[in-house]
Design an enzyme around this catalytic site. Structure first.
Site, PDB file in Angstrom:
ATOM      1  N   LYS A  22       0.844  -1.207   0.000  1.00  0.00           N
ATOM      2  CA  LYS A  22       0.000   0.000   0.000  1.00  0.00           C
ATOM      3  C   LYS A  22       0.877   1.254   0.000  1.00  0.00           C
ATOM      4  O   LYS A  22       0.661   2.164  -0.802  1.00  0.00           O
ATOM      5  CB  LYS A  22      -0.883   0.016   1.236  1.00  0.00           C
ATOM      6  CG  LYS A  22      -1.554   1.369   1.517  1.00  0.00           C
ATOM      7  CD  LYS A  22      -2.455   1.359   2.734  1.00  0.00           C
ATOM      8  CE  LYS A  22      -1.758   1.619   4.015  1.00  0.00           C
ATOM      9  NZ  LYS A  22      -1.434   3.024   4.321  1.00  0.00           N
ATOM     10  N   ARG A 121      -0.335  15.176  12.544  1.00  0.00           N
ATOM     11  CA  ARG A 121       0.735  14.645  11.689  1.00  0.00           C
ATOM     12  C   ARG A 121       1.137  15.796  10.760  1.00  0.00           C
ATOM     13  O   ARG A 121       0.567  16.005   9.711  1.00  0.00           O
ATOM     14  CB  ARG A 121       0.246  13.407  10.929  1.00  0.00           C
ATOM     15  CG  ARG A 121       0.064  12.218  11.888  1.00  0.00           C
ATOM     16  CD  ARG A 121      -0.521  11.014  11.215  1.00  0.00           C
ATOM     17  NE  ARG A 121       0.380  10.437  10.231  1.00  0.00           N
ATOM     18  CZ  ARG A 121      -0.016   9.453   9.416  1.00  0.00           C
ATOM     19  NH1 ARG A 121      -1.252   9.031   9.457  1.00  0.00           N
ATOM     20  NH2 ARG A 121       0.814   8.948   8.539  1.00  0.00           N
ATOM     21  N   ARG A 396      -8.810  -0.228   4.262  1.00  0.00           N
ATOM     22  CA  ARG A 396      -7.910   0.759   3.658  1.00  0.00           C
ATOM     23  C   ARG A 396      -6.586   0.116   3.278  1.00  0.00           C
ATOM     24  O   ARG A 396      -5.963   0.516   2.305  1.00  0.00           O
ATOM     25  CB  ARG A 396      -7.600   1.885   4.661  1.00  0.00           C
ATOM     26  CG  ARG A 396      -8.758   2.743   5.049  1.00  0.00           C
ATOM     27  CD  ARG A 396      -8.305   3.937   5.866  1.00  0.00           C
ATOM     28  NE  ARG A 396      -7.260   4.693   5.163  1.00  0.00           N
ATOM     29  CZ  ARG A 396      -6.800   5.859   5.605  1.00  0.00           C
ATOM     30  NH1 ARG A 396      -7.244   6.370   6.731  1.00  0.00           N
ATOM     31  NH2 ARG A 396      -5.870   6.512   4.923  1.00  0.00           N
TER      32      ARG A 396
HETATM   33  C1  EPZ Z   1       4.269   6.865   6.259  1.00  0.00           C
HETATM   34  O1  EPZ Z   1       3.508   7.954   6.738  1.00  0.00           O
HETATM   35  C2  EPZ Z   1       3.295   5.698   6.179  1.00  0.00           C
HETATM   36  N1  EPZ Z   1       2.202   6.031   5.264  1.00  0.00           N
HETATM   37  C3  EPZ Z   1       2.727   5.399   7.559  1.00  0.00           C
HETATM   38  O2  EPZ Z   1       1.922   4.215   7.434  1.00  0.00           O
HETATM   39  C4  EPZ Z   1       3.873   5.096   8.521  1.00  0.00           C
HETATM   40  O3  EPZ Z   1       3.352   4.907   9.815  1.00  0.00           O
HETATM   41  C5  EPZ Z   1       4.868   6.272   8.525  1.00  0.00           C
HETATM   42  O4  EPZ Z   1       5.327   6.535   7.180  1.00  0.00           O
HETATM   43  C6  EPZ Z   1       6.089   6.000   9.396  1.00  0.00           C
HETATM   44  O5  EPZ Z   1       6.767   4.867   8.915  1.00  0.00           O
HETATM   45  C7  EPZ Z   1       2.429   5.991   3.938  1.00  0.00           C
HETATM   46  O6  EPZ Z   1       3.521   5.683   3.489  1.00  0.00           O
HETATM   47  C8  EPZ Z   1       1.271   6.342   3.051  1.00  0.00           C
HETATM   48  P1  EPZ Z   1       6.463  10.177   8.221  1.00  0.00           P
HETATM   49  P2  EPZ Z   1       4.157   9.449   6.710  1.00  0.00           P
HETATM   50  O7  EPZ Z   1       6.428  11.457   7.451  1.00  0.00           O
HETATM   51  O8  EPZ Z   1       4.977   9.617   5.493  1.00  0.00           O
HETATM   52  C9  EPZ Z   1       6.901  13.432  11.601  1.00  0.00           C
HETATM   53  C10 EPZ Z   1       0.012   2.882   7.635  1.00  0.00           C
HETATM   54  O9  EPZ Z   1      -0.455   2.369   8.661  1.00  0.00           O
HETATM   55  N2  EPZ Z   1       6.766  14.422  10.507  1.00  0.00           N
HETATM   56  O10 EPZ Z   1       7.592   9.231   7.996  1.00  0.00           O
HETATM   57  O11 EPZ Z   1       3.070  10.408   6.963  1.00  0.00           O
HETATM   58  C11 EPZ Z   1       5.609  12.674  11.844  1.00  0.00           C
HETATM   59  O12 EPZ Z   1       4.762  13.402  12.704  1.00  0.00           O
HETATM   60  C12 EPZ Z   1       0.515   4.304   7.673  1.00  0.00           C
HETATM   61  O13 EPZ Z   1       0.161   2.283   6.534  1.00  0.00           O
HETATM   62  C13 EPZ Z   1       6.964  15.769  10.798  1.00  0.00           C
HETATM   63  O14 EPZ Z   1       7.223  16.147  11.936  1.00  0.00           O
HETATM   64  O15 EPZ Z   1       5.116   9.395   7.991  1.00  0.00           O
HETATM   65  C14 EPZ Z   1       6.110  11.402  12.469  1.00  0.00           C
HETATM   66  O16 EPZ Z   1       6.342  11.600  13.851  1.00  0.00           O
HETATM   67  C15 EPZ Z   1       0.170   5.004   8.980  1.00  0.00           C
HETATM   68  N3  EPZ Z   1       6.843  16.676   9.789  1.00  0.00           N
HETATM   69  C16 EPZ Z   1       7.449  11.160  11.779  1.00  0.00           C
HETATM   70  O17 EPZ Z   1       7.815  12.415  11.189  1.00  0.00           O
HETATM   71  C17 EPZ Z   1       6.565  16.295   8.504  1.00  0.00           C
HETATM   72  O18 EPZ Z   1       6.501  17.178   7.611  1.00  0.00           O
HETATM   73  C18 EPZ Z   1       7.390  10.136  10.667  1.00  0.00           C
HETATM   74  O19 EPZ Z   1       6.357  10.523   9.767  1.00  0.00           O
HETATM   75  C19 EPZ Z   1       6.374  14.927   8.236  1.00  0.00           C
HETATM   76  C20 EPZ Z   1       6.488  14.007   9.245  1.00  0.00           C
END
Ligand code: EPZ
Length: 420
Positions: A22, A121, A396
């Site tokens: 996904k 997020r 989803r």
């Molecule tokens: C991806 O989300 C995945 N979704 C998530 O999977 C997964 O949990 C996550 O990566 C972490 O591995 C997809 O790939 C569609 P991040 P993403 O940006 O990209 C912080 C599932 O269950 N952050 O790596 O949104 C954020 O708050 C989903 O399949 C900022 O602070 O995650 C978090 O603490 C849920 N500022 C950390 O980074 C930003 O601009 C990691 O988030 C972006 C992120």
């Protein structure tokens, strides 16, 4: 809203094939915006999130066809550069259209994602990275309004490793003038898959699989075709279904390397794992040992498996601590597991789980995708009947999960749930 009705206590056995990832698909689909013409994504899973992304891209003019897990995307007539709130609020990954739109068309209007089931997020890293590439970005009325003539290369260092921000910046940098360096880039396999797809389109991305990516911008990209990598989180969820029921299951069409942190912990818990280049077998030996995990960035233990591991530890033989260093509040599944008889105490971003000898079936509520998976796992081992409500969450991210579990001997059926 549908629900799953599960009769617990059946040991799982047999073989199941893993669907495409996904979280790779949700990045690969918007990447098709970058190249004029028709790109093809094989092994695409039939998921609600894929449907949501499809409908968003269609509103922008992308022509999309999906048949037998082959997704074809024709970007020739893309003529709208907007991701409205209605789409983005349903799925945060909609923000992946931002980088490609700015890079190919010089403009984009994308709603801010807002929160999700387990808290804020932010997308500040996406915005800061794109600004460094030369995009003029304003935040107005809950929208990201972006304009750019031609993006230019830059050196970008992410304070926090972010899968989404790495993907967005990498896609935008592919058509920028000059070279971009991304430091502290995410190394998740889904990002490597995106880089491989972009390179197949003619991009010049180096450093794949490391946290230092170098992108040499090109003037034009051409459509490409790729086979989507297996979904490591679906695979991990099925390994835990075998482990929690004391069963023995083989997964096919999986990449064991993507699961090494999880399989190491499963061995610590007393399971036997055997692997080949594209399959993984697990045999459980009860009682399972309690094993601490800390969810971290790849190649650490995945946060998307944290809830499922908590369910497994709920019936292990000691006390385990599950910590999430990525999302400090991703514990909405805990109160529901407690309703099934689990002994779990929350302490900041950790769950302290004292194993119990049995869980007892009850009605429980899904709150988000991976929490739903953890409730299904608990229902598979709880005595009696467990009803998992609001399973649209699980649809989803898992393709026909009840059918796959039934093929392994689980007593689970989908029923139309009460509206409330
Ligand atoms: C991806 O989300 C995945 N979704 C998530 O999977 C997964 O949990 C996550 O990566 C972490 O591995 C997809 O790939 C569609 P991040 P993403 O940006 O990209 C912080 C599932 O269950 N952050 O790596 O949104 C954020 O708050 C989903 O399949 C900022 O602070 O995650 C978090 O603490 C849920 N500022 C950390 O980074 C930003 O601009 C990691 O988030 C972006 C992120």
């Amino acid at each position: 809203m549908d629900k799953f009705v599960i009769q617990g206590g059946k040991r799982l056995g047999g073989t199941v094939s893993v669907s495409g990832a996904k979280n790779a698909t949700l990045a690969l689909m918007p990447a098709a915006i970058l190249a004029p013409g028709t790109s093809r994504l094989g092994n695409t899973p039939a998921l609600r999130d894929v449907t949501t992304m499809t409908s968003l891209l269609r509103t922008m003019g992308m022509q999309i066809d999906f048949r037998e897990n082959l997704l074809t995307l024709d970007s020739t007539n893309v003529d709208r550069y907007e991701a409205p709130y209605e789409h983005v609020k349903k799925m945060r990954a909609s923000i992946y259209v931002l980088g490609p739109l700015i890079s190919r068309y010089g403009r984009a209007k994308v709603s801010l994602p807002g929160g999700c089931a387990w808290g804020p997020r932010p997308v500040n890293l996406h915005i800061e990275g794109l600004r460094k590439l030369g995009a003029d970005i304003e935040l107005e009325g809950g929208y990201i309004i972006a304009k750019a003539d031609r993006l230019h290369g830059a050196r970008i260092h992410f304070d926090v490793s972010s899968v989404g921000a790495t993907g967005n910046v990498m896609m935008a940098a592919s058509l920028a003038r000059g070279t971009t360096l991304i430091e502290n880039a995410a190394m998740e396999p889904e990002i490597t898959a995106l880089a491989e797809f972009l390179n197949a389109m003619g991009a010049r991305i180096g450093g794949m699989g490391t946290n230092r990516l170098e992108i040499e911008g090109v003037d034009l990209l051409h459509p490409a075709a790729i086979m989507t990598i297996p979904d490591r989180i679906e695979a991990g969820t099925f390994l835990l279904a075998a482990a929690i029921t004391g069963g023995s299951v083989t997964l096919e069409r999986v990449n064991p390397e993507h699961l090494s942190a999880l399989t190491a912990k499963l061995e610590d818990a007393g399971c036997t794992l055997r692997s080949s280049p594209d399959s993984l077998s697990l045999t459980a030996h009860a009682p399972l040992r309690s094993v601490d995990v800390t969810a971290a960035i790849y190649p650490g233990f995945p946060t998307d498996m944290q809830a499922q591991w908590t369910s497994l530890m709920a019936v292990a033989s000691g006390t385990a601590v599950v910590t999430d260093s990525i999302y400090f509040d991703r514990f909405k599944h805990v109160p529901e597991l407690v309703r099934l008889g689990a002994d779990i105490e929350l302490k900041e971003n950790a769950a302290v789980i004292r194993g119990v000898t049995r869980l007892t079936g009850a009605k429980v509520m899904s709150t988000d995708l991976r929490a739903s998976a953890s409730l299904i796992l608990a229902g598979l081992v709880a005595s009696g009947t467990t009803e998992v409500l609001r399973v649209y969450h699980i649809d989803r991210g898992y393709e026909a999960i009840e059918k796959k579990l039934q093929s392994l001997g689980a007593e689970i059926r989908r029923e139309a749930g009460e509206e409330f």
